[in-house]
Write an enzyme that holds these catalytic residues in place. Sequence first.
Site, PDB file in Angstrom:
ATOM      1  N   HIS A 313      35.053  46.915   9.425  1.00 41.17           N
ATOM      2  CA  HIS A 313      35.587  48.221   9.047  1.00 41.17           C
ATOM      3  C   HIS A 313      34.570  49.340   9.239  1.00 41.17           C
ATOM      4  O   HIS A 313      33.362  49.107   9.374  1.00 41.17           O
ATOM      5  CB  HIS A 313      36.059  48.205   7.592  1.00 41.17           C
ATOM      6  N   CYS A 331      31.348  41.889   4.578  1.00 40.14           N
ATOM      7  CA  CYS A 331      32.102  42.462   5.693  1.00 40.14           C
ATOM      8  C   CYS A 331      31.168  42.857   6.832  1.00 40.14           C
ATOM      9  O   CYS A 331      29.944  42.867   6.682  1.00 40.14           O
ATOM     10  CB  CYS A 331      32.886  43.694   5.227  1.00 40.14           C
TER      11      CYS A 331
END
Length: 388
Positions: A313, A331
């Site tokens: 992201h 992440c």
Amino acid sequence: MSGALLLAVTACGGGGTGSGGGDGKGGDSGAARSKQSEAVVSISPEDGAKSVDTSGALKVTAAKGRLTEVVVKDAKGRKLDGKISGDGAGWTPSTHLAAATKYTVHAVAEDSEGRTAAEDAGFTTLTPDDTFVGSFTPEDGSKVGVGMPFSIRFTRGITNPKDVEKAIRIRTEPAVDVEGHWFGNDRLDFRPEKYWKPGTKVTVDLNLDGVEGRPGVYGEQTKTIDFTIGRDQVSVVDAKKLTMKVMRDGKVIKTVPVTTGKPGMETWNGQMVISEMLTVTRMNGATVGYGGEYDIKDVPHALRLTNSGTFLHGNYWAGGAFGNYNASHGCIGLRDVRGGWDKKVPAAWFFNHSMIGDVVVVKNSEDRTVDPDNGLNGWNMSWEKWKK
């Protein structure tokens, strides 16, 4: 005159009862019987039967002859596939029957003299009290990346997996071997041995209506899903070098700096498939077991990689981490701006050049390989294990 009358009466009587009658109706009946076929056709279930089982109940047999034709249709005129045995003695359907459906059967057999006999019957299958359906991905009509499996999750746990799997047919153009693998008793994924070839057309026939997935619980779906494989994009994230190489058809088209999981919160290794794309989303540490460590309401350009919460992201809060050190909670972060308005930053560029089904490979992380069922990530299982 009376003698002539008597003679006429005698002649009339003799025509009806004497030996000369053998050339009349009695003789024709014997000839008809000699032309009748000796073959006997039997249909199970019997004509008019109701609440018939959807599997194992329909059979057609022939005695003193061979079956030459069996046609089974539902009320809409759709034929049920089946096969006559090599000796012609029996016919069985090649698939299960639909539930709550009226069927008609027309069967023809031939005896050794070539004479035919036919039988017709009609029956209605059971109406189940309990049913199941499957939710699936990708969507009908979609174009997806080369790593996209066909994944279906059922609303009830399946205890007859072979019957359910048999009712799902995968066709591809060009042809490629596609195999299914069960994750637990409620999820079934299909994939080829290697990533799909770009341009492959995939058709999935769900013929679940009438399949007994578990005792007394029947499927209620009949649906065809088509999807197409798009261009070949595989991106490789190196957790030590802090880079991501984006490759099209095996050639690097862009290299971007990244940040991955910090010590103690490392990113999974392995092959991960993009399963969801969100232009903006909220990420709350409490939803993935990190308590109140973070709650970011406007994470831009988010691409889901696992069910457990791993995303690739956009990140506007990590400062100089990109390409320099690992700072995330697991992440993969790419540089972005708050609001995601700048189309030139790495996160926006990657998001706009990605699609559902693209592959992201992580290597050189200190964590283990991601579980195959954590997302659409069955590629982390060998072909031999996948087929078991």
